[in-house]
Design an enzyme around this catalytic site. Structure first.
Site, short mmCIF file in Angstrom:
data_model
loop_
_atom_site.label_atom_id
_atom_site.label_comp_id
_atom_site.label_asym_id
_atom_site.label_seq_id
_atom_site.Cartn_x
_atom_site.Cartn_y
_atom_site.Cartn_z
N PHE A 1 -5.79 -3.73 3.42
CA PHE A 1 -6.64 -4.07 4.39
C PHE A 1 -5.66 -3.29 5.84
CE2 PHE A 1 -8.49 -7.68 2.54
CZ PHE A 1 -9.75 -7.22 2.45
N ARG B 1 -7.40 -1.57 9.13
CA ARG B 1 -9.12 -1.12 8.45
C ARG B 1 -9.37 0.06 9.75
NH1 ARG B 1 -13.24 -3.66 4.79
NH2 ARG B 1 -13.81 -2.14 2.91
N THR C 1 -3.45 11.88 10.36
CA THR C 1 -3.39 12.38 11.73
C THR C 1 -1.86 13.26 11.59
OG1 THR C 1 -2.34 10.50 13.17
CG2 THR C 1 -4.88 11.23 13.39
N GLN D 1 0.29 -1.24 0.08
CA GLN D 1 -0.10 -0.14 -0.32
C GLN D 1 1.08 1.36 -0.23
OE1 GLN D 1 -2.21 -2.25 3.70
NE2 GLN D 1 -3.29 -0.37 3.19
N GLU E 1 -12.59 3.17 5.70
CA GLU E 1 -12.97 2.74 7.01
C GLU E 1 -13.97 2.81 7.30
OE1 GLU E 1 -8.47 2.63 8.84
OE2 GLU E 1 -8.87 5.11 7.07
N ARG F 1 -5.41 7.34 17.38
CA ARG F 1 -6.57 6.96 16.71
C ARG F 1 -7.36 6.28 17.37
NH1 ARG F 1 -9.01 8.70 11.04
NH2 ARG F 1 -6.47 8.94 10.76
#
Lengths: 812, 165, 277
Positions: free
Chosen positions: A229, A343, A495, A198, A765, A311
Site C-alpha cells: 500500500f 495508495r 511524476t 515494493q 490507486e 501529487r
C-alpha cells in the site's frame, strides 16, 4: 488468449494451504541473529547519557550498535540523505531508532532493548501545522505555488464566493505482514537480502551504500509481500540495512521484523493535510476561480514528501475544469514519523479538497451536488482536431538540462524522492482544439466521466433515491440519510519522469516451459498473474506453461518501485517486448524450416502454426534450440509522451488518466453520531481489463480502504508527540462487517486511448478515492439537520459527526 | 522447570519440550514445529491472522500459551486439505477471489471453518460478516470472503446430507 | 518461571502468592506477559474441576470462573441475562470469546470491560476462594478502580453469582466500528415492567468512569415510567456517577452527550424486546 480473463491469483493454492512463504516464514540456519531497535522516548531532544550494560548483559544478546559504531551513516532516505539508520545524539521523533541489538532470538532482542538506561534532555517539539508554520519549519525553501490565470481576481469578480477549511487525517498502512528483512552474507563480502519491499532496487542501492560495496555485490529478492500500500516503498530500507550491516560484521545470517507496535511507532504513514480554500462561482455553481492552500505534516525526514505533496497539487482539480486556479503547498517538517507513500500518494488529499469545494458550492446554492459536479466536469472529448506540432526545446533549455543531468553517484536515481529534473522528456504537450487542459497544462483528451456518471446515476437510481432520502429526512428526526455521487480522475505515471521505465527477462526452455521475471513486486495486487497472462498470450500457451519467479535485482536491474499504480503498465509492456522478441526469432527460424513467411507464423492454443502444419509449442522450442536460436531475451519499456517541469508546475506528467465514480448512501444517528454505509455503487474504468476478477478486487478493496481513511481510521498523537494509536485495539481499520450493506461494482468497458498493455488501465490507486463518496454522503446527511454547511472533517468518527450535527442544530 | 507437553497437531501426535512456559502456540507452530502457515499479524489477538482450531474451536494462537495445551488437538491451515484435495472452504476462497496479498488468508480460512462448525451463521451474509469480524483483511477482500464462506457452508451442508443419505 | 495446571481449587490456592499470575483464558494476560519480566509462577485455572459452567442453585445463578463468553452465549438463561449475552457477543471476536472468561474480564478491571456493566445491572456478586474459605463481595465493591480489585494475592475468584430475577436485559455499545472494538461507552439494563410502566430498572454504564457504575438515582426516577417517558427522564437526569475522560477513542464531551442517548435506548430495548434469548 489468456489476457482479459478473470483468472485467480497466481499463488492462490499456496495461499489457501498456508504454503505461500513471506520473509518471516523462510527457514533460517540455527546461527541466525535477530534484531530489534531501541527507540527514543521523546519527540525532540538530546541524549545526554546512555548505559548499554544491562542490554549487553541480557541473555542471548550478541551485539549492540549505536550510530557511531556503524560503518558509516547508513542512510535510509530515499531522497535527501537525511535519515541515518540510528539517531546520533539528536532525537527527531518519538520512536526514532537510537540503537540496534542483535540477539539469538527475536524475543531476546526485543526484551533486551527495554533494559537500556537512557537520559535525554527534552526540547520543544514541533508537532502541529501551526507550530511548524510559526517556526518556518519546512522542506524546500518556501511553499510551492502553481497557478493558472489570476484566481484571486476571478474569485473577486465572481457572483458568489465561499471560503473554508478541511482537515483530513493520515492513515496507517497496517499491511498485515509487518516490515521484515533477512540478510545472508556471501563469499567475498557479497550480500543477499530478502526484503518485504515494493522497491528491491532501492534496497539494493541503500544496502550497497551502507556496506560500502558496489551494487553488484548486493542481490535483493522479493517473492511477495503481505500487503504494501506504499508502506513498503521506502520504509523497509532501515530493516534491510540493519540486517546487512550486522551480517557483514558478524558473518551470520540476520533477520529483523518489527512487532506491530514498533511498526506503527517507527514507520511513516499517509500525510495528513489541512486545506484552506476559497472559491468564486456563478449562479449555477460553475467554478470561476479557486485558491487552495495545502499544508501537510511531512514528519522529521523528507522521504517521499515532495512528490506526495506535488501529487496533491496535481489532483486539486480532480475532474473539474477550473479556469483560474492557484495552489500553494507547504511541506512542513515536524517531530513525528516521516510521512510516506500510501495508495494515492497525495492524490486523495488533493482530490478531497476540491470535492469539498464542490459540495460546499452546491450547498450554498441549494443545488444537487451531482448537478454542480457535472456542470464543472472537463469538456467531453470525442474526436477532436489534429494535434499542433510540438514546440522544440530552445538552446537555452537544452543547456539547462545538461547541467541538471550532472551525475550524483550516491543518489538513488530509482527513488521517487530523487532529483527534481526530467532529463529524458518528450516535447511539451500539444493541445488539440476543443480539449481543455488541467491547471498544470496537461490536455484532458480522454474525459469519459460524463458517460460514466450518466450510466452510474442511472444504474444506481440516483434521482429516485435523492427524492427518497429527502422524504426520509423530512419524516425522521433522529436518523438522517445522505447520498453522494463523486467522480475520480487520477493521473497515471510517476511524476518523476525517468522512473517510467521497466525491464523484463524471459526464458523459453527446450520443453516449452517459460520462465519470466520483471522488476515489479507482488503484494496482492495480482501483478504476477496479469503479467503472466501477457506472456502466455504472447506465446499462445496455457498459463500453466509460464512460471513467475521472485523479483530479483540480479535478473532485472535498475527497477522502479512497484508504485504509482504502474506495475502492470510498465512490467506488462516490458515482458511483452521480451516475449515478442523471442517469438519473432522463433517465427523466423520455423518459417525458414517450413518455407513459410515469418509473418504468417501463428502462436495459438499451445501450438505453432507454420507452413500449414501445427507444431506443439514445446516441439517448436526444441526445433529452435536445435537450430541454435536464442530463446532468452530481455525486454524494455519506457512510457512515451511525458514532459514535466515540477518547479513551474507545467507539462504532461501523466500518460493518461484513470476514471471512476461511486455513489454511496449513508445513515447517521444524529444523537450519537454513529453511522453506517447502506449502499455503494461503483463504476470504475480499467480500460480493457487484463483480468476483470483481479481488477474488481482492487476496486472493492481500494474503496473500502478509502472509506476507512475518511471514517474510522484515526491517528492520535498526544501533546508529547507520542502516537497513541499504535495497536489495532485503538486504530480501527475496516472489518468484514463494515462494508456497505449493498455493494455493487461494475467495470467500465472502454479501451485506453493510449497504447498501454492491451489497452488496459492502471487500477491500484484510483479506486481508493471512490471512498470520498462516503464522506460526502455523511456531509449530506448532517446537512439535513439544519441550514448551515457541515464542514465535516475527516476521519468522520461518530464524535466528529455528532459535533457537526450539534453545530448545525444549535449553532454552536 | 522446562515443561513438556504432548499434543496432536494436524492429526499427528507431537511431544514438545518448552524452554519458556510463556511460548505462545503461534510461536511454537512457526518457530519450533516448522508450520509457518499460521501468520503473525498483530501478536495481540486483534487481527485474527493467527487463528487455528483448538479442540475444534477457533482461537487466536498468539493469545494461547502452548503450555496450557497438553493433550489438545490442534488444526492449522497446513492440516486442512486431505492430500491434494482442498477443504471446501479453501476451494471456495480460490473460487471467489477471497484474498489479495494472502497474508490473512490462513486465519480467515481457519476462522471460517470454525464459524461453519459453530453452525450459528448458516449462509446469512450478515451473520457471516459478524462471525468473521475477528479477522481483518487490509486488502479488504471482504466481499469475496463473505461469498466464499456462504458457498462453502452450502457445499458442506449438501455433502453432509449426501453422506447421510 | 513455571506454569502450574492444578485440578482442584485447594491445589490452585496452594500455588498462589509470591508474584504468581493467575490465568484462565489468558486473552488479557498474554499480551502483557510478552514484554514484561516473567512472573515467578503462573497458575492456569482451566483444569480446576467444577470451575467451568453455569448452573442455578438456591436462587443463585453461578457462573464458574473458567466459564468462557461462548459458554455464556450458548447457555439457556432467563431474559434478564439478555444484556450479558449481548455483551458476550461483543467481547473481542469469536476467537476471543472462545477462550476469554467472564471472571477474567472482571479481574482485569479495565474501565472498558464489556462484561462488567451487564453483570452490575444483574446485581452480580463475586465469589472469592482463599485460605480462610470462600467469601462473597458485591461486584460494585469488588472492582475498586482501574486494574484494581478486592483480591488478595492468596485468593482467586471462583465464580460470579447472579441472583435469580425477572425482567428483561439489554446491552448497547458505542464504538467506531461494529465489532472487534473496545468501547467508547456501553450501557446495560435490566428492566421489569408491569402494565406498560417500569416497576424496576437497573442501569449500569461502562467506559464513562474509572469503574463501571450503577445509576441508582436514574433507576429510581424511572420507576413508573412508560416507554415514551424514558428519553425525557434520561435527558433530564443528574448523572453524577459518570465522569468520562478524554482518551484516544473519544473525548469526555462526546461520551457525556452520547451516553444519554445510549442509556435511553438500552432501557427502551429492554422494555420493547421481550423474546431475546
Amino acid at each position: 488468449m489468456s489476457v482479459a480473463k478473470p483468472l485467480p491469483h497466481d499463488a492462490a493454492k499456496l495461499h489457501v494451504t498456508g504454503a505461500a512463504r513471506y520473509v518471516d516464514d523462510m527457514p533460517v540456519p540455527a546461527d541466525c541473529l535477530h534484531l530489534a531497535f531501541g527507540l527514543s522516548t521523546v519527540a525532540a531532544g538530546r541524549i545526554t547519557s546512555i548505559d548499554f550494560d544491562p542490554v549487553r548483559d541480557y541473555p542471548g544478546v550478541v551485539g549492540v550498535w549505536r550510530a557511531k559504531d556503524l560503518p558509516g551513516p547508513c542512510d535510509c532516505s530515499p531522497s535527501n540523505h537525511d535519515e541515518p539508520l540510528l539517531a546520533g545524539n539528536t532525537i527527531r521523533y518519538l520512536g526514532q531508532p537510537v540503537f540496534l541489538v542483535a540477539a539469538t532470538s527475536h524475543h531476546a532482542a526485543r526484551h533486551a532493548v527495554r533494559a537500556v538506561k537512557m537520559e535525554v534532555q527534552k526540547r520543544d517539539a514541533i508537532l502541529t501545522v501551526d507550530e511548524a508554520m510559526a517556526a518556518e519549519s519546512r522542506f524546500e525553501e518556501g511553499p510551492r505555488i502553481w497557478k493558472r490565470g489570476d484566481a484571486g481576481e476571478a474569485i473577486d469578480a465572481a457572483p458568489h464566493r465561499i471560503e473554508g477549511r478541511i482537515e483530513m487525517g493520515g492513515q496507517e498502512h497496517f499491511y498485515l505482514e509487518g516490515q521484515a528483512a533477512l540478510a545472508f552474507p556471501q563469499e567475498g563480502g557479497d550480500m543477499v537480502v530478502h526484503s518485504s519491499t515494493q522497491h528491491p532496487s532501492e534496497i539494493q542501492h541503500k544496502v550497497a551504500d551502507a556496506l560500502g560495496v558496489p551494487m553488484h555485490a548486493v542481490r535483493v529478492e522479493t517473492r511477495r509481500m503481505g500487503g504494501g500500500f506504499g508502506g513498503k516503498e521506502s520504509q523497509g530500507n532501515a530493516l534491510a540495512i540493519a540486517c546487512a550491516v550486522v551480517a557483514q560484521a558478524t558473518g551470520r545470517p540476520v533477520k529483523m521484523r518489527y512487532d506491530r507496535d514498533d511498526d506503527m511507532t517507527i514507520t511513516g504513514k499517509r500525510h495528513d493535510f489541512r486545506i484552506d480554500y476559497c472559491a468564486g462561482f456563478d449562479d449555477e455553481g460553475r467554478l470561476l476561480g479557486v485558491e487552495f492552500e495545502q499544508f501537510t505534516r511531512c514528519g522529521w525526514a523528507q522521504d517521499l514528501s515532495l512528490p506526495v505533496a506535488d501529487r496533491a497539487m496535481l489532483h486539486a482539480d480532480n475532474a473539474y475544469y477550473i479556469p483560474a486556479m492557484r495552489v500553494e503547498s507547504h511541506r512542513l517538517k515536524t517531530n513525528t514519523q516521516s510521512a510516506t507513500a500510501f495508495r494515492g500518494f497525495g492524490g486523495p488529499q488533493g482530490m478531497l479538497g476540491i470535492e469539498r469545494v464542490l459540495d460546499h458550492v452546491a450547498h450554498t446554492l441549494g443545488r444537487d451536488p451531482l448537478e454542480v459536479r457535472r456542470l464543472n466536469y472537463y469538456a467531453p472529448t470525442k474526436g477532436g482536431a489534429a494535434p499542433r506540432p510540438p514546440a522544440a526545446d530552445s538552446p537555452r533549455d537544452i543547456l539547462a538540462k545538461k547541467k541538471e543531468l550532472e551525475a550524483h553517484p550516491d543518489e538513488d536515481l530509482t527513488s521517487r524522492g530523487a532529483q527534481d529534473v526530467t532529463p529524458d522528456s518528450s516535447p511539451a504537450p500539444t493541445v488539440p482544439e476543443g480539449v481543455q487542459t488541467t491547471h498544470y497544462g496537461q490536455p484532458v483528451e480522454d474525459f469519459i466521466l460524463h458517460e460514466m456518471t450518466e450510466r452510474l446515476a442511472e444504474s444506481c437510481n440516483y434521482a429516485e433515491r435523492r427524492r427518497a432520502v429527502a422524504a426520509w429526512n423530512a419524516e425522521n428526526p433522529v436518523l438522517k440519510r445522505g447520498l453522494a455521487l463523486t467522480p475520480v480522475k487520477f493521473g497515471i505515471s510517476f511524476t518523476l519522469t525517468h522512473l517510467n521505465q521497466a525491464g523484463a527477462l524471459v526464458h523459453v526452455y527446450q520443453d516449452g516451459s517459460i520462465s519470466m521475471n520483471h522488476g515489479g513486486t507482488e503484494m496482492g495486487q495480482g501483478l504476477f498473474q496479469k503479467v503472466a497472462q501477457v506472456a502466455a498470450t504472447s506465446f499462445g500457451v496455457p498459463l500453466e506453461s509460464v512460471k513467475i519467479t521472485a523479483t530479483d535485482t540480479g535478473k532485472v536491474p535498475n527497477t522502479s518501485a512497484t508504485a504509482a499504480s504502474s506495475g502492470s503498465d510498465l512490467n506488462g509492456m516490458a515482458v511483452k517486448a521480451a516475449c515478442d522478441e523471442i517469438r519473432e526469432r522463433m517465427a523466423e527460424h520455423l518459417a525458414k524450416l517450413h518455407q513459410d513467411n515469418p509473418r504468417d507464423v501463428r502462436f495459438e492454443e499451445g501450438m505453432v502454426k507454420v507452413g500449414g502444419e501445427r507444431i506443439p509449442f514445446a516441439e517448436a522450442a526444441q526445433l529452435c534450440y536445435m537450430g541454435r536460436v536464442s530463446l532468452s531475451a530481455t525486454g524494455f519499456y519506457k512510457v512515451p509522451k511525458l514532459n514535466w517541469d515540477r518547479l513551474k508546475g507545467q507539462g504532461r506528467p501523466f500518460f493518461y488518466f484513470a476514471y471512476g465514480a461511486a455513489c454511496s448512501e449513508v445513515v447517521v444517528d444524529t444523537l450519537t453520531g454513529e453511522h453506517r454505509t447502506l449502499a455503494t455503487h461503483i463504476l470504475h474504468d480499467c480500460g480493457s481489463s487484463l483480468n476483470p476478477a483481479i481488477d474488481r478486487g482492487q476496486v472493492e478493496g481500494g474503496f473500502v480502504q478509502g472509506a476507512g481513511w475518511l471514517t474510522s481510521e484515526e491517528l492520535v498523537w498526544d501533546e508529547t508527540g507520542r502516537l497513541r494509536t499504535h495497536a489495532p485495539s485503538t486504530y480501527k481499520i475496516p472489518a468484514c462487517s463494515d462494508r456497505p450493506d449493498v455493494f455493487e461494482v461494475e467495470l467500465w468497458d472502454g479501451r485506453n486511448i493510449e497504447e498501454t498493455i492491451y489497452r488496459s488501465k492502471a487500477v491500484g490507486e484510483p479506486p481508493f478515492m471512490l471512498g470520498i463518496s462516503v464522506l460526502m454522503a455523511l456531509s449530506d446527511a448532517v446537512a439535513a439537520c439544519g441550514t448551515g454547511y457541515p464542514s465535516l472533517d475527516a476521519p468522520a468518527t461518530p464524535e466528529r459527526v455528532l459535533a457537526a450535527v450539534r453545530k448545525l442544530r444549535d449553532g454552536v | 522447570m522446562s515443561p513438556s507437553i504432548s499434543l496432536t497437531i494436524n492429526g499427528e501426535a507431537r511431544a514438545v519440550a518448552l524452554d519458556d512456559p510463556r511460548v505462545t502456540l503461534l510461536d511454537l507452530l512457526r518457530e519450533r514445529l516448522d508450520l509457518p502457515g499460521t501468520k503473525k499479524g498483530c501478536d495481540r489477538g486483534q487481527c485474527g491472522a493467527c487463528t487455528v482450531l483448538v479442540d475444534g474451536r477457533r482461537v487466536n494462537s498468539c493469545l494461547t500459551l502452548a503450555a496450557t495445551l497438553d493433550g489438545a488437538e490442534i488444526t492449522t491451515i497446513e492440516g486442512l486439505a486431505l492430500g491434494e484435495e482442498l477443504h471446501p472452504v479453501q476451494a471456495a476462497f480460490i473460487e471467489n477471489d477471497a484474498f489479495q496479498c494472502g497474508y490473512c488468508t490462513p486465519g480467515q480460512i481457519m476462522s471460517a471453518v470454525g464459524l461453519i462448525s459453530e453452525g450459528s451463521a448458516g449462509d446469512d451474509p450478515e451473520r457471516i460478516r459478524e462471525g468473521m469480524s475477528g479477522n481483518i483483511c487490509r486488502c479488504a477482500a471482504y466481499h469475496g470472503i463473505t461469498i466464499a464462506v456462504q458457498e462453502a457452508t452450502r457445499n458442506m451442508i449438501r455433502t453432509d446430507k449426501e453422506d447421510a443419505a | 518461571m513455571t506454569l502450574h495446571r492444578p485440578e482442584s481449587l485447594d491445589e490452585a490456592l496452594s500455588l498462589l502468592g509470591g508474584g504468581a499470575v493467575v490465568l484462565a483464558g489468558g486473552t488479557d494476560v498474554y499480551p502483557g506477559l510478552r514484554d514484561g519480566p516473567p512472573p515467578s509462577r503462573m497458575v492456569d485455572l482451566t483444569r480446576v474441576a467444577g470451575l467451568r459452567g453455569i448452573s442455578l442453585r438456591d436462587g443463585l445463578w453461578r457462573i464458574g470462573a473458567a466459564t468462557t463468553w461462548t459458554d455464556v452465549l450458548r447457555a439457556e438463561l432467563p431474559a434478564c441475562f439478555a444484556g450479558l449475552k449481548g455483551a458476550a457477543r461483543e467481547v473481542g471476536s469469536v476467537q476471543i470469546q472462545n477462550t476469554g472468561t467472564v471472571a477474567g474480564n472482571i479481574c482485569n478491571a479495565s474501565p472498558a470491560a464489556d462484561g462488567v456493566p451487564a453483570l452490575m445491572a444483574l446485581d452480580a456478586q463475586v465469589e472469592v476462594a482463599g485460605p480462610e474459605g470462600p467469601r462473597r463481595v458485591a461486584l460494585e465493591q469488588f472492582i475498586r478502580g482501574p486494574r484494581n480489585v478486592d483480591l488478595r494475592p492468596s485468593e482467586i475468584v471462583s465464580a460470579v453469582l447472579v441472583p435469580e430475577a425477572t425482567g428483561q436485559g439489554a446491552f448497547r455499545k458505542l464504538g467506531a466500528r461494529k465489532y472487534l472494538v473496545i468501547s467508547i461507552a456501553m450501557v446495560a439494563a435490566v428492566v421489569e415492567v408491569s402494565g406498560n410502566a417500569i416497576s424496576r430498572a437497573r442501569v449500569s454504564v461502562g467506559s464513562c468512569s474509572p469503574v463501571a457504575v450503577r445509576l441508582r438515582g436514574l433507576e429510581e426516577a424511572l420507576t413508573g415510567a412508560t416507554v415514551a417517558e424514558v428519553p425525557g427522564i434520561v435527558a433530564g437526569a443528574d448523572l453524577p456517577g459518570l465522569t468520562p475522560i478524554d482518551d484516544v477513542r473519544a473525548s469526555a464531551a462526546y461520551r457525556r452527550e452520547a451516553v444519554r442517548t445510549l442509556i435511553a435506548r438500552t432501557i427502551t430495548d429492554a422494555m420493547e424486546v421481550r423474546d431475546v434469548t
